[in-house]
Design a protein around this motif. Structure first.
Motif, short mmCIF file in Angstrom:
data_model
loop_
_atom_site.label_atom_id
_atom_site.label_comp_id
_atom_site.label_asym_id
_atom_site.label_seq_id
_atom_site.Cartn_x
_atom_site.Cartn_y
_atom_site.Cartn_z
N THR A 29 0.81 -1.24 -0.06
CA THR A 29 0.07 -0.11 0.05
C THR A 29 0.72 1.25 -0.02
O THR A 29 0.50 1.99 -0.61
N GLN A 30 2.00 1.41 0.92
CA GLN A 30 2.67 2.63 0.91
C GLN A 30 3.27 2.92 -0.47
O GLN A 30 3.20 4.09 -0.91
N ALA A 31 3.61 1.86 -1.21
CA ALA A 31 4.43 2.14 -2.63
C ALA A 31 3.54 2.59 -3.36
O ALA A 31 3.69 3.44 -4.14
N ALA A 32 2.24 2.01 -3.29
CA ALA A 32 1.16 2.32 -4.44
C ALA A 32 0.78 3.74 -4.16
O ALA A 32 0.48 4.45 -5.18
N VAL A 33 0.45 4.04 -2.89
CA VAL A 33 -0.12 5.38 -2.62
C VAL A 33 1.13 6.46 -3.04
O VAL A 33 0.64 7.35 -3.31
N GLU A 34 2.43 6.20 -2.78
CA GLU A 34 3.46 7.11 -3.15
C GLU A 34 3.41 7.28 -4.57
O GLU A 34 3.74 8.51 -4.92
N GLN A 35 3.13 6.33 -5.27
CA GLN A 35 3.35 6.31 -6.71
C GLN A 35 2.25 7.44 -7.17
O GLN A 35 2.26 8.06 -8.24
N ALA A 36 0.93 7.15 -6.56
CA ALA A 36 -0.32 7.83 -6.93
C ALA A 36 0.02 9.22 -6.83
O ALA A 36 -0.24 10.01 -7.60
N LEU A 37 0.57 9.55 -5.61
CA LEU A 37 0.94 10.87 -5.08
C LEU A 37 1.85 11.56 -6.36
O LEU A 37 1.81 12.79 -6.55
N GLU A 38 2.83 10.73 -6.67
CA GLU A 38 4.05 11.41 -7.59
C GLU A 38 3.14 11.49 -8.83
O GLU A 38 3.59 12.70 -9.57
N VAL A 39 2.13 10.87 -9.34
CA VAL A 39 1.50 11.05 -10.61
C VAL A 39 0.66 12.33 -10.58
O VAL A 39 0.38 13.17 -11.46
N GLY A 40 -0.10 12.39 -9.36
CA GLY A 40 -0.83 13.80 -9.04
C GLY A 40 -2.13 13.60 -8.34
O GLY A 40 -2.63 14.47 -8.25
N TYR A 41 -2.62 12.18 -7.98
CA TYR A 41 -3.65 12.13 -7.27
C TYR A 41 -3.33 12.93 -5.84
O TYR A 41 -2.29 12.97 -5.31
N ARG A 42 -4.56 13.44 -5.36
CA ARG A 42 -4.55 14.23 -4.17
C ARG A 42 -5.80 13.85 -3.36
O ARG A 42 -6.24 14.57 -2.50
N HIS A 43 -6.13 12.56 -3.48
CA HIS A 43 -7.55 12.11 -2.85
C HIS A 43 -7.01 10.34 -2.62
O HIS A 43 -7.06 9.92 -3.78
N ILE A 44 -7.18 10.07 -1.62
CA ILE A 44 -7.10 8.64 -1.20
C ILE A 44 -8.28 8.19 -0.25
O ILE A 44 -8.80 8.62 0.59
N ASP A 45 -8.75 6.96 -0.98
CA ASP A 45 -9.94 6.30 -0.51
C ASP A 45 -9.48 5.04 0.11
O ASP A 45 -9.14 4.07 -0.58
N THR A 46 -9.48 4.90 1.64
CA THR A 46 -9.17 3.45 2.12
C THR A 46 -10.55 3.12 3.13
O THR A 46 -11.65 3.85 3.14
N ALA A 47 -10.37 2.26 4.05
CA ALA A 47 -11.38 1.79 4.95
C ALA A 47 -10.83 0.94 5.96
O ALA A 47 -9.70 0.07 5.63
N ARG A 48 -11.36 0.80 6.98
CA ARG A 48 -10.82 -0.04 8.12
C ARG A 48 -10.59 -1.44 7.80
O ARG A 48 -9.65 -2.24 7.80
N ILE A 49 -11.79 -1.94 6.93
CA ILE A 49 -11.68 -3.41 6.71
C ILE A 49 -10.61 -3.69 5.51
O ILE A 49 -10.31 -4.97 5.32
#
Length: 272
Positions: A29-49
């Motif tokens: 998850t950390q690597a995937a989210v970091e990649q998304a943020l590098e691309v330009g995403y500024r909205h992350i959707d997660t959940a406890r489950i």
């Protein structure tokens, strides 16, 4: 590439394109989210489950972008109820490592348990206390939304539902529009099942785009908030590029005509 902000009924805004981490392994998850943020995403959707809130938090900390990123997480079914909701929120915030959440959602209405009203009152308390900016729901049906309205409670800012060309949710989306509730689409590509549809393929060829980009552009034209998910860097960037694609009214209608009321996930009427 520019992502549009959509106005919510509480006076805040939400980026229309987010990065979803459903089914992403916690270790990835950390690597995937970091990649998304590098691309330009500024909205992350997660959940406890999903089990990966900590990975999202680690990415926010590592990149130093926590103050720039819109973060959503969700309350799981077994945590519903007033006091248990408050405890679950504290636990999620600890895993995310942030002080204030942008958006908190009830993950499922669980109609057999009839806990959504008490849970929603806890959500209202969290918002009143300034711990979350906005509160919404996920997988709610018209009757579930109307139940909150009948109780005189705050109108959710969003309802995150399964929505894609094979399940256009016209009746529910009409209710959303009437009550100023933003529609968020999970499984926006129907787990890939709509990418081989002839209309999607032909439109993609006409625009020199991928079928996935075409379906995401359809969502954006309908004013849906979408969360394409991938752990592949090229696909993460490809999905984000859908913001640059504009479809004609005729093309949008062709894609909407694919609808067959077909779910890829659980039915909210039965999932408890």
């Amino acid at each position: 590439m520019t992502v549009r902000d959509i106005a919510l009924n509480d006076g805040t805004t939400i980026p229309q394109v987010g990065f979803g981490v459903f089914q992403i392994d916690p270790a990835d998850t950390q690597a995937a989210v970091e990649q998304a943020l590098e691309v330009g995403y500024r909205h992350i959707d997660t959940a406890r489950i999903y089990g990966n809130e900590e990975g999202v938090g680690a990415a926010l900390k590592a990149t130093g972008l926590a103050d720039e990123v819109y973060v959503t997480t969700k309350l799981w079914n077994e945590d519903q109820g007033h006091e248990s909701t408050l405890r679950a929120f504290d636990a999620s915030m600890g895993r995310l490592g942030i002080d204030t959440l942008d958006l908190y959602l009830i993950h499922w209405p669980t109609p057999a348990h009839d806990t959504s009203v008490d849970t929603w009152k806890a959500f209202e308390q969290l918002k009143a206390d300034g711990r979350v900016h906005s509160i919404g729901v996920s997988n709610f049906r018209v009757q579930d939304l109307q139940r909150l309205a009948d109780e005189g409670l705050t109108t959710p800012v969003v309802n995150q539902i399964e929505l894609h060309p094979a399940l256009t949710q016209d009746v529910l989306r009409a209710y959303h529009a009437e009550h100023d509730i933003v529609t968020e689409a999970w499984s926006p590509l129907a787990q890939g099942e709509v990418l081989d549809e002839s209309a999607v393929v032909e439109i993609a060829q006409a625009h020199d785009a991928t079928p996935g980009q075409v379906v995401l552009a359809w969502h954006l034209a309908l004013d849906n908030v979408v969360f394409p998910k991938s752990v592949t860097p090229s696909r993460i960037a490809e999905n984000f590029a859908a913001t640059e694609l504009t479809l004609s009214d005729e093309e949008l209608q062709r894609i909407s005509a694919i609808n067959r009321d077909e779910r890829t996930g659980p039915d909210p009427a039965e999932f408890n």
